[in-house]
Write an enzyme that holds these catalytic residues in place. Structure first.
Site, PDB file in Angstrom:
ATOM      1  N   HIS A 135       0.829  -1.215   0.000  1.00 63.69           N
ATOM      2  CA  HIS A 135       0.000   0.000   0.000  1.00 63.69           C
ATOM      3  C   HIS A 135       0.858   1.258   0.000  1.00 63.69           C
ATOM      4  O   HIS A 135       2.045   1.225   0.326  1.00 63.69           O
ATOM      5  CB  HIS A 135      -0.924   0.034   1.227  1.00 63.69           C
ATOM      6  CG  HIS A 135      -2.091  -0.893   1.132  1.00 63.69           C
ATOM      7  ND1 HIS A 135      -2.011  -2.216   1.476  1.00 63.69           N
ATOM      8  CD2 HIS A 135      -3.363  -0.677   0.702  1.00 63.69           C
ATOM      9  CE1 HIS A 135      -3.203  -2.791   1.279  1.00 63.69           C
ATOM     10  NE2 HIS A 135      -4.037  -1.876   0.805  1.00 63.69           N
ATOM     11  N   LYS A 139      -1.000   4.883   4.486  1.00 65.05           N
ATOM     12  CA  LYS A 139      -1.951   3.965   5.123  1.00 65.05           C
ATOM     13  C   LYS A 139      -1.567   3.782   6.577  1.00 65.05           C
ATOM     14  O   LYS A 139      -0.413   3.461   6.882  1.00 65.05           O
ATOM     15  CB  LYS A 139      -1.960   2.623   4.393  1.00 65.05           C
ATOM     16  CG  LYS A 139      -3.004   1.669   4.933  1.00 65.05           C
ATOM     17  CD  LYS A 139      -3.174   0.457   4.035  1.00 65.05           C
ATOM     18  CE  LYS A 139      -4.178  -0.516   4.625  1.00 65.05           C
ATOM     19  NZ  LYS A 139      -5.511   0.050   4.815  1.00 65.05           N
TER      20      LYS A 139
END
Ligand code: NAD
Length: 250
Positions: A135, A139
């Site tokens: 990610h 995040k």
């Protein structure tokens, strides 16, 4: 002629997901955006909405969703961080409002839901399996909710098939660099600029490797799932966890 029959309000409307949902609701032929709410706003009667879409922050979500249920409004929830304790509290509130439906979906990307189901199906055929989730660096949580859920599904499928613990690799694990185990399944989290939201599930056996991979390249990938939730939530009273339950995949 369009029939904007479902009135929708969005909580967290100034955020990345909330603003994308506002645009999608505006564009869809059967939905009308009647309210945008963000932190500090009085939710009141929710702008007369039939359905609220909630994408805020884990600390605020239970309070927001409870308010909607108490107003008799259905809710589609994308915010992560729903512990069993929070779910229990919400179920008690919903039990007093029997016609209200709440959908909590850790992932609205239909490809990601299929990836989890395919991984669950493959699980009983392989001794070795590892999950790698990748990610963008902003995040906040690791592993992702989707990776934890994938590991749970694989772990349960392995148990049902009588498979034991996934074997440890023979290499050293300096400072936990290999990530952690969730329901006995090794999960690795990569946070890197340039990434959006990606996951690979790798199954290994003598002489073969099966890789199941899903890439969300844009927040647009979540919108068909969110709109499916908006259209169906009134027909599913009570609390439902997982969009797969609306897609015939549970
Ligand atoms: P974001 O930080 O861009 O947006 C969050 C918004 O919530 C902000 O505008 C913030 O001001 C608002 N907010 C904060 N406190 C609030 C409160 N008390 N009431 C109302 N609004 C409040 O975050 P994002 O990227 O849009 O993600 C939001 C949530 O959705 C996160 O939990 C994220 O993990 C989750 N998410 C879920 C999916 C899915 O498919 N289910 C996909 C992407 C993100």
């Amino acid at each position: 002629m369009s029939d904007k029959s479902i009135k929708v309000a969005v909580i967290g409307a100034a955020g990345r997901m909330g603003s994308t949902v506002c645009d999608a609701v505006d564009l869809a032929p059967d939905t009308e955006l009647v309210g945008r709410f963000d932190v500090g706003d009085d939710l009141g009667d929710l702008g007369g909405a039939d359905v609220v879409v909630e994408f805020s922050v884990p600390d605020a979500s239970l309070t927001n969703v409870t308010h909607c249920v108490e107003q008799g409004v259905h809710v589609v929830v994308g915010t992560t961080g729903w512990t069993e304790d929070k779910l229990d509290k919400l179920r008690k509130t919903v039990a007093a409002h029997k016609d209200v439906g709440v959908l909590i979906a850790p992932n609205f990307a239909i490809g990601a839901i299929l990836m989890m189901r395919f991984a669950e199906q493959a699980a009983r055929f392989y001794e070795s399996v590892e999950v790698v989730e990748l990610h963008h660096p902003n995040k906040v949580d690791a592993p992702s909710g989707t990776a934890a859920r994938t590991a749970d599904l694989i772990g349960e499928a392995r148990k049902a098939a009588g498979l034991g613990q996934v074997p440890d690799a023979t290499t050293q694990d300096p400072e936990g660099a290999r990530g952690g185990r969730f329901n006995g399944i090794p999960v690795h989290s990569v946070r890197l600029r340039g990434l959006v939201a990606h996951q690979e599930v790798l199954f290994g056996a003598e002489g073969e490797l099966l890789t199941i991979r899903h890439d969300s390249l844009d927040r647009a990938s979540f919108m068909p799932g969110v709109l499916t939730g908006v259209r169906q939530v009134a027909g599913h009273p009570g609390v439902t966890v997982g969009l797969e339950n609306y897609l015939g995949l549970s």
